[in-house]
Design an enzyme around this catalytic site. Structure first.
Site, PDB file in Angstrom:
ATOM      1  CE  LYS A  81     -10.933-105.280   3.812  1.00  0.00           C
ATOM      2  NZ  LYS A  81     -10.163-104.246   4.513  1.00  0.00           N
TER       3      LYS A  81
HETATM    4  C1  LIG Z   1     -13.638-109.103   7.591  1.00  0.00           C
HETATM    5  C2  LIG Z   1     -13.622-107.618   7.690  1.00  0.00           C
HETATM    6  N1  LIG Z   1     -14.708-106.984   8.167  1.00  0.00           N
HETATM    7  C3  LIG Z   1     -14.759-105.648   8.266  1.00  0.00           C
HETATM    8  C4  LIG Z   1     -13.694-104.872   7.903  1.00  0.00           C
HETATM    9  C5  LIG Z   1     -13.757-103.392   8.092  1.00  0.00           C
HETATM   10  O1  LIG Z   1     -13.674-102.703   6.894  1.00  0.00           O
HETATM   11  P1  LIG Z   1     -13.337-101.128   6.870  1.00  0.00           P
HETATM   12  O2  LIG Z   1     -11.871-101.004   7.001  1.00  0.00           O
HETATM   13  O3  LIG Z   1     -13.868-100.693   5.545  1.00  0.00           O
HETATM   14  O4  LIG Z   1     -14.069-100.509   7.988  1.00  0.00           O
HETATM   15  C6  LIG Z   1     -12.539-105.474   7.394  1.00  0.00           C
HETATM   16  C7  LIG Z   1     -11.377-104.646   6.992  1.00  0.00           C
HETATM   17  O5  LIG Z   1     -10.255-105.002   7.110  1.00  0.00           O
HETATM   18  C8  LIG Z   1     -12.501-106.891   7.298  1.00  0.00           C
HETATM   19  O6  LIG Z   1     -11.407-107.516   6.852  1.00  0.00           O
END
Ligand SMILES: Cc1ncc(COP(=O)(O)O)c(C=O)c1O
Length: 421
Positions: free
Chosen positions: A198
């Site tokens: 991210k």
């Molecule tokens: C659109 C979206 N939502 C949620 C997530 C979940 O994030 P995390 O890896 O911090 O749980 C991601 C991670 O890749 C994502 O791309």
């Protein structure tokens, strides 16, 4: 089809935007927590309250009243479901281009996902959203995919008119805006990710933001103990008592993200500038169209998405680009970002032996078919499109290399020839 012999090859930095900006200040932040031997976020011997400060800084940046740090965006989405009291007998509207965590939160809460088409923006199509709303619609969950905001003014207008709450999944678009208004400030509640892919990162982490006190207290309760924390203590007799997920952020992550937050605008500005310089340099290429982006200034910049005339052309381009070292994915192969690639969704899998939530009586009339074909427009768009990450630290000469390889792959894939004749 065989891939042609590349004459050019690139070796570009990996697509982990935040980590390229790690330096002495992130190091000092992590060390500060270790030296004070206070890695827990709610109290400690020499308590630094890093997560507390991060929440205040995040809320202030977005102009929202409350922020709740969590261990990941996945856990934040789950806490959000509890905040909104989502459960059996309810539908949550979500685009078919997402990350599996988005839809997992809905299913694990016991609700039924209702897939909404994407449009040429590669985010939720407001027209299809309107068509898919039913009396059981509880929540709208737009996902700001690949760095770019969804059409939030249109989505919010529909949501307000139909009386449905909105949860923004901002995981992929930290720092993005729409005409000056940041993502995470449109919906009733929003969740961000600090996972390594991210825009800013501590490896893991997430944050929830909202202006609504009840949503905040419920999200706080759900993310950890089932009751909210206040002043370093759990509020045992809270009226919001429920069941929690033990998904706290730790102080080392919080300290690192506080430093990264100060770099967010520089990181997104770098990616955005590279992206639009690359697109501009490729603007003469025939037979491809860029993803529709309403407000370039608000694009957080981490990806280029290109549409070709046919699925075959997109697939050939992705193979030719990959063979030359440019990370490029044909979107049907983009794994758990695509609804019909999620085995647990298409097969309606359950974590429990009883088939919950698909078998829940309140869901009987709501359950849909999620196999490929459920979203014909999304299927068609993804089939003829590719995604290429834009690293956050490209030098001018690396941008030129990126452009040259993209151009060569386009030629080798016979795109121009195919479209022109
Ligand atoms: C659109 C979206 N939502 C949620 C997530 C979940 O994030 P995390 O890896 O911090 O749980 C991601 C991670 O890749 C994502 O791309």
């Amino acid at each position: 089809m065989n891939v042609s012999e590349p004459t050019k090859q690139v070796s570009l930095p990996r697509e982990f935007p935040g980590v390229h900006y790690y330096g002495e200040d992130e190091e000092a932040a992590a060390l500060r927590v270790i030296r004070q031997r206070s890695p827990f976020r709610y109290y400690g011997a020499n308590f630094l309250a890093e997560a507390d400060s991060l929440e205040k800084e995040y809320a202030a940046r977005l102009g929202r009243r409350y922020a709740q740090a969590v261990s990941s965006c996945t856990s934040g989405l789950a806490a959000a479901m509890a905040a909104f009291r989502v459960g059996p007998g309810q539908e949550v509207l979500v685009p078919g281009f997402f990350w599996v965590s988005t839809v997992a939160a809905i299913v694990r809460a016991g609700a039924v996902p209702v897939l909404v088409e994407i449009d040429e923006s590669f985010t939720m199509d407001p027209e299809d959203l309107e068509r898919k709303i039913t009396p059981s619609s509880k929540l709208i969950l737009p996902v700001h995919m690949c760095g770019v905001p969804s059409d939030m003014p249109a989505i919010m207008a529909i949501a307000r008119r139909r009386g449905i709450a909105v949860l923004e999944d901002c995981a992929q678009a930290n720092g993005a805006m729409l005409h000056g208004k940041p993502v995470g400030t449109f919906g009733d509640l929003a969740v961000f990710s600090f996972q390594m892919n991210k825009n800013i990162t501590a490896g893991e982490g997430g944050i929830i933001v909202t202006d609504d006190e009840t949503l905040y207290l419920r999200a706080n309760a759900a993310h950890d103990l089932g009751v909210p924390w206040s002043g370093g203590l759990p509020v045992q007799d809270s009226p919001h008592a429920m069941w929690g997920a033990g998904a706290r952020m730790n102080e080392i992550a919080a300290a690192i993200i506080r430093v990264q937050l100060r770099k967010l605008d520089a990181i997104t500005a770098h990616m955005r500038a590279s992206k639009y310089r690359i697109r501009e340099a490729l603007s003469d290429l025939p037979g491809l169209q860029w993803r529709r982006i309403k407000d370039r200034e608000g694009d957080s910049g981490p990806f280029i998405v290109a549409m070709f005339a046919t699925p075959e052309a997109a697939g050939r381009f992705a193979r030719e680009a990959s063979a030359r070292g440019l990370t490029c994915t044909h979107l049907p192969d983009y794994g758990l970002h695509v609804y019909c690639n999620v085995k647990a969704l298409i097969e309606k899998r359950s974590n429990s032996a009883d088939g919950f939530p698909w078998t829940h009586p309140a869901n009987a009339a709501l359950v849909r078919d999620y196999r490929r074909g459920a979203l014909p427009k999304t299927d068609e768009l993804l089939a003829r499109s590719v995604v290429c990450p834009v690293p956050s630290n490209l030098t001018p000469s690396q941008e030129n290399e990126y452009t040259a390889v993209f151009r060569e792959a386009h030629g080798a894939a016979g795109i121009g020839r195919l479209i022109v004749t």
